[in-house]
Design a protein around this motif. Structure first.
Motif, mmCIF file in Angstrom:
data_model
loop_
_atom_site.group_PDB
_atom_site.id
_atom_site.type_symbol
_atom_site.label_atom_id
_atom_site.label_comp_id
_atom_site.label_asym_id
_atom_site.label_seq_id
_atom_site.Cartn_x
_atom_site.Cartn_y
_atom_site.Cartn_z
ATOM 1 N N GLU A 172 26.130 -54.045 68.923
ATOM 2 C CA GLU A 172 26.309 -54.149 69.931
ATOM 3 C C GLU A 172 25.090 -55.743 70.138
ATOM 4 N N THR A 173 24.735 -56.176 69.588
ATOM 5 C CA THR A 173 23.523 -57.106 69.304
ATOM 6 C C THR A 173 24.383 -58.348 68.537
ATOM 7 N N ASP A 174 24.583 -58.517 67.906
ATOM 8 C CA ASP A 174 25.126 -59.094 66.993
ATOM 9 C C ASP A 174 23.934 -59.591 65.779
ATOM 10 N N THR A 175 23.678 -58.894 65.604
ATOM 11 C CA THR A 175 21.918 -59.091 64.985
ATOM 12 C C THR A 175 21.847 -58.318 63.611
ATOM 13 N N MET A 209 11.048 -61.833 58.876
ATOM 14 C CA MET A 209 9.292 -61.282 59.299
ATOM 15 C C MET A 209 9.594 -60.141 60.230
ATOM 16 N N HIS A 210 10.955 -59.435 60.758
ATOM 17 C CA HIS A 210 10.548 -57.840 60.686
ATOM 18 C C HIS A 210 10.276 -57.386 58.963
ATOM 19 N N LEU A 211 11.120 -57.781 58.321
ATOM 20 C CA LEU A 211 10.357 -57.221 57.201
ATOM 21 C C LEU A 211 8.793 -57.556 56.803
ATOM 22 N N PHE A 212 7.930 -57.803 57.444
ATOM 23 C CA PHE A 212 6.615 -58.680 56.916
ATOM 24 C C PHE A 212 6.220 -57.402 58.320
ATOM 25 N N ALA A 213 6.286 -57.461 59.520
ATOM 26 C CA ALA A 213 5.815 -56.465 60.124
ATOM 27 C C ALA A 213 5.935 -55.073 60.065
ATOM 28 N N ALA A 214 7.600 -54.158 59.146
ATOM 29 C CA ALA A 214 6.615 -53.078 59.325
ATOM 30 C C ALA A 214 5.886 -53.166 57.517
ATOM 31 N N GLU A 262 21.643 -62.074 53.692
ATOM 32 C CA GLU A 262 23.015 -61.241 54.512
ATOM 33 C C GLU A 262 23.043 -60.087 54.342
ATOM 34 N N ASN A 263 23.358 -60.604 52.765
ATOM 35 C CA ASN A 263 23.826 -59.009 51.526
ATOM 36 C C ASN A 263 22.949 -57.958 51.476
ATOM 37 N N VAL A 264 21.885 -58.783 52.025
ATOM 38 C CA VAL A 264 20.455 -57.430 51.679
ATOM 39 C C VAL A 264 20.160 -56.720 53.020
ATOM 40 N N VAL A 265 20.271 -57.259 54.321
ATOM 41 C CA VAL A 265 19.966 -56.736 55.220
ATOM 42 C C VAL A 265 21.210 -55.932 56.170
ATOM 43 N N GLU A 266 22.792 -55.931 55.390
ATOM 44 C CA GLU A 266 23.471 -56.157 56.359
ATOM 45 C C GLU A 266 24.026 -54.303 56.083
ATOM 46 N N ASP A 267 22.895 -53.623 55.970
ATOM 47 C CA ASP A 267 22.795 -52.093 55.894
ATOM 48 C C ASP A 267 22.425 -52.589 57.929
ATOM 49 N N PHE A 268 21.556 -53.010 58.327
ATOM 50 C CA PHE A 268 20.884 -52.521 59.219
ATOM 51 C C PHE A 268 21.539 -53.587 60.776
#
Length: 138
Positions: free
Chosen positions: A100-103, A108-113, A90-96
């Motif tokens: 609005e969606t609380d997500t 999986m998003h990392l791998f897809a990117a 959560e600390n790593v991805v908190e900037d993203f």
């Protein structure tokens, strides 16, 4: 920064904490120096290797790994170091974070990117029930 070998021997727990902190800050070169210098009783070598790692000159201390990872092995390694059960994720991805969606993005998003497909991910990790980005099941 000088490394006092006597202090390290007298305060092994504090020395271990500080070495881990330096390893986190200075990367694998310092960890390599610690593992191959201090643990073998060569404190002077540790100091030299640590100094080289900070300056970026590690060519003499750390030889190039002769192996080669294939894509599946690389995916498996990346999956193992991005454990979403770890609260640090959560600390790593908190900037993203999307209010609005609380997500937040998942691994999986990392791998897809990175262009890794769901099929590649499943083959590399053995996972079967994944929520791949853009998957209509979501």
């Amino acid at each position: 920064m000088a490394i006092d070998a006597n202090w390290c021997r007298e305060n092994p727990e504090e020395a271990a904490k500080q070495i881990e902190m330096l390893a986190d800050r200075n990367g694998p070169a310092f960890k390599h120096a610690y593992d191959n210098g201090y643990l073998n009783g060569r404190e002077d070598t540790l100091a030299e290797q640590a100094k080289a790692s900070v300056s970026g000159d590690t060519s003499e201390q750390m030889p190039e790994w002769p192996g080669q990872l294939n894509r599946q092995q690389a995916i498996s390694l990346l999956d193992s170091i991005t454990d979403q059960e770890d609260p640090y994720w959560e600390n790593v991805v908190e900037d993203f974070y999307d209010e609005e969606t609380d997500t937040m993005p998942s691994v999986m998003h990392l791998f897809a990117a990175l262009g890794i497909t769901e099929a590649e991910y499943k083959a590399a990790t053995g996972a079967q029930n994944v929520n791949w980005p853009g998957d209509p099941k979501q």
